[in-house]
Design a protein around this motif. Sequence first.
Motif, PDB file in Angstrom:
ATOM      1  N   THR A 108       0.867  -1.275  -0.066  1.00 55.73           N
ATOM      2  CA  THR A 108      -0.073   0.060   0.036  1.00 55.73           C
ATOM      3  C   THR A 108       0.810   1.280  -0.043  1.00 55.73           C
ATOM      4  OG1 THR A 108      -1.811  -1.150   1.094  1.00 55.73           O
ATOM      5  CG2 THR A 108      -1.749   1.254   1.191  1.00 55.73           C
ATOM      6  N   ILE A 110       0.285   5.381   0.736  1.00 58.76           N
ATOM      7  CA  ILE A 110      -0.770   6.261   1.179  1.00 58.76           C
ATOM      8  C   ILE A 110      -0.287   7.450   0.605  1.00 58.76           C
ATOM      9  CG2 ILE A 110      -1.934   7.216   3.134  1.00 58.76           C
ATOM     10  CD1 ILE A 110      -1.510   4.610   4.721  1.00 58.76           C
ATOM     11  N   THR A 119      -4.058   4.559   7.930  1.00 60.62           N
ATOM     12  CA  THR A 119      -2.830   3.311   8.062  1.00 60.62           C
ATOM     13  C   THR A 119      -3.720   2.173   8.649  1.00 60.62           C
ATOM     14  OG1 THR A 119      -1.235   4.899   8.375  1.00 60.62           O
ATOM     15  CG2 THR A 119      -0.945   2.657   9.407  1.00 60.62           C
ATOM     16  N   ALA A 122      -5.106   0.236   5.685  1.00 60.17           N
ATOM     17  CA  ALA A 122      -4.107  -0.370   5.100  1.00 60.17           C
ATOM     18  C   ALA A 122      -3.700  -1.729   5.710  1.00 60.17           C
ATOM     19  CB  ALA A 122      -3.220   0.295   4.597  1.00 60.17           C
ATOM     20  N   PHE A 123      -3.586  -1.794   6.998  1.00 57.50           N
ATOM     21  CA  PHE A 123      -3.227  -2.856   7.895  1.00 57.50           C
ATOM     22  C   PHE A 123      -4.228  -3.723   7.847  1.00 57.50           C
ATOM     23  CE2 PHE A 123      -2.833  -5.017  11.999  1.00 57.50           C
ATOM     24  CZ  PHE A 123      -1.554  -5.520  11.726  1.00 57.50           C
ATOM     25  N   SER A 127      -2.552  -5.660   3.969  1.00 64.46           N
ATOM     26  CA  SER A 127      -1.343  -5.463   3.262  1.00 64.46           C
ATOM     27  C   SER A 127      -0.159  -5.469   3.831  1.00 64.46           C
ATOM     28  CB  SER A 127      -1.416  -3.820   3.076  1.00 64.46           C
ATOM     29  OG  SER A 127      -0.300  -3.150   2.383  1.00 64.46           O
ATOM     30  N   TYR A 129       3.196  -4.565   3.391  1.00 67.67           N
ATOM     31  CA  TYR A 129       3.853  -3.292   3.283  1.00 67.67           C
ATOM     32  C   TYR A 129       3.042  -1.885   3.407  1.00 67.67           C
ATOM     33  CZ  TYR A 129       7.077  -6.887   2.080  1.00 67.67           C
ATOM     34  OH  TYR A 129       8.010  -8.110   1.998  1.00 67.67           O
ATOM     35  N   ILE A 130       3.135  -1.206   4.178  1.00 64.21           N
ATOM     36  CA  ILE A 130       2.617   0.175   4.047  1.00 64.21           C
ATOM     37  C   ILE A 130       3.657   1.463   3.897  1.00 64.21           C
ATOM     38  CG2 ILE A 130       0.884   1.989   5.264  1.00 64.21           C
ATOM     39  CD1 ILE A 130      -0.120  -0.681   6.529  1.00 64.21           C
ATOM     40  N   LYS A 132       4.397   5.723   3.495  1.00 65.24           N
ATOM     41  CA  LYS A 132       3.552   6.806   3.713  1.00 65.24           C
ATOM     42  C   LYS A 132       4.798   7.852   3.930  1.00 65.24           C
ATOM     43  CE  LYS A 132       0.289   9.389   6.615  1.00 65.24           C
ATOM     44  NZ  LYS A 132      -0.493   9.927   5.531  1.00 65.24           N
ATOM     45  N   HIS A 144       4.552   1.658   9.375  1.00 63.44           N
ATOM     46  CA  HIS A 144       4.862   1.901   8.111  1.00 63.44           C
ATOM     47  C   HIS A 144       6.220   1.260   7.654  1.00 63.44           C
ATOM     48  CE1 HIS A 144       2.523   5.878   8.774  1.00 63.44           C
ATOM     49  NE2 HIS A 144       1.676   4.663   8.467  1.00 63.44           N
TER      50      HIS A 144
END
Length: 361
Positions: A108, A110, A119, A122-123, A127, A129-130, A132, A144
């Motif tokens: 993801t 952001i 966040t 996304a979690f 996902s 991997y995030i 931002k 992140h």
Amino acid sequence: MKIDLIRSLIRWHLKGKTLSKDKINMDNVDNILIMTNTAIGDTLFATPAIQLIKDFYPDKRIIALLNPRNFKLFSTNPNIDEIITYRGRWSYFVQTIFKLNSKNIDLTFIFHSNEPQATPLAFLSGSKYIIKIPNDKNEFNFLHYNPPTARKFNEHYIDRRLKQLEFIGIKEKFYNMQLFPVKDWYSEVDKIINKQFVHIGFQIGASSKSRMWLVDSWIELANKIFNYDDSVRIVLTGSKDDKKLANEIQHSIQSHKLLNLAGSFDLCSAAALIDRLDVLVTPDTGPLHIAAAMKTPTVAISVAGNATESNPINPEIAHIFIQKPITCNPCLNIRCKNQVCMEQISADEVFEATIKIMKEL
């Protein structure tokens, strides 16, 4: 109380959670989520990065989380494989998690989405991997992939998105914002716009009053342009919310050379109208960035905005950004009820910039 309870439960659930910090292996990434569900300009700033992702990884599926108010503008983008709409905040938060869970999101970005929802969304969507930027003040930055990174002032919004791509090996730079209009967008517009004239657009409204120019200044500018070149047509653009101000300007000028089209079209046709203009004079707001994507020259007027962060930067198209300093400390920005700072921008200055661009057409 209900909202506070949801936020508290999310914080409790995410406490102590972690995601992998190992180097991202793109061979194991199939689905990429792009979160950019705020204003039109914010999403347009993301389009160069989306193009680069598709160029480097054409086999990856790109899913875009967009605002339901403007997603149709991006529905023709060939680099986006699927769109899911989400307005932000806690409304429809849980429903959106279920929608995203079915997409098997691996990664993801952001790019621009409201926190504290983005966040966790996304979690909880699965996902792995995030990413931002900036995120140093984000309460969930422990989730992140990238380390805490502060906002770099005077850095263009597009550059902030491109920085995120470096974590998947993309270091190339590309700054052309993109829209992909189709024939239907133009059907009603082309019934009105006569190509034998030069058309100068006035975008009356803005995302907040603090960014709006004064009505008297628009009227003075229109009269100066008509006195300079009798063959020019001025087109008032904007949404239905701008109709009242546009009517006021039309009533004051009372000329057949002024076309009041504010509120006349849906969002996609409004973009087509901007495409048909020769120049757009506008505050720092969504239509400015639509014009940049449509390669329409612009004269932008701003105090609350920051030209170095948001000014169109395609060197192939003429863009003049008239930036004045903030006069109130602190600046109230969207809470401003009396935009006295915009009085710094004179009709003479905007007229000269507009004529300069007209001579280059």
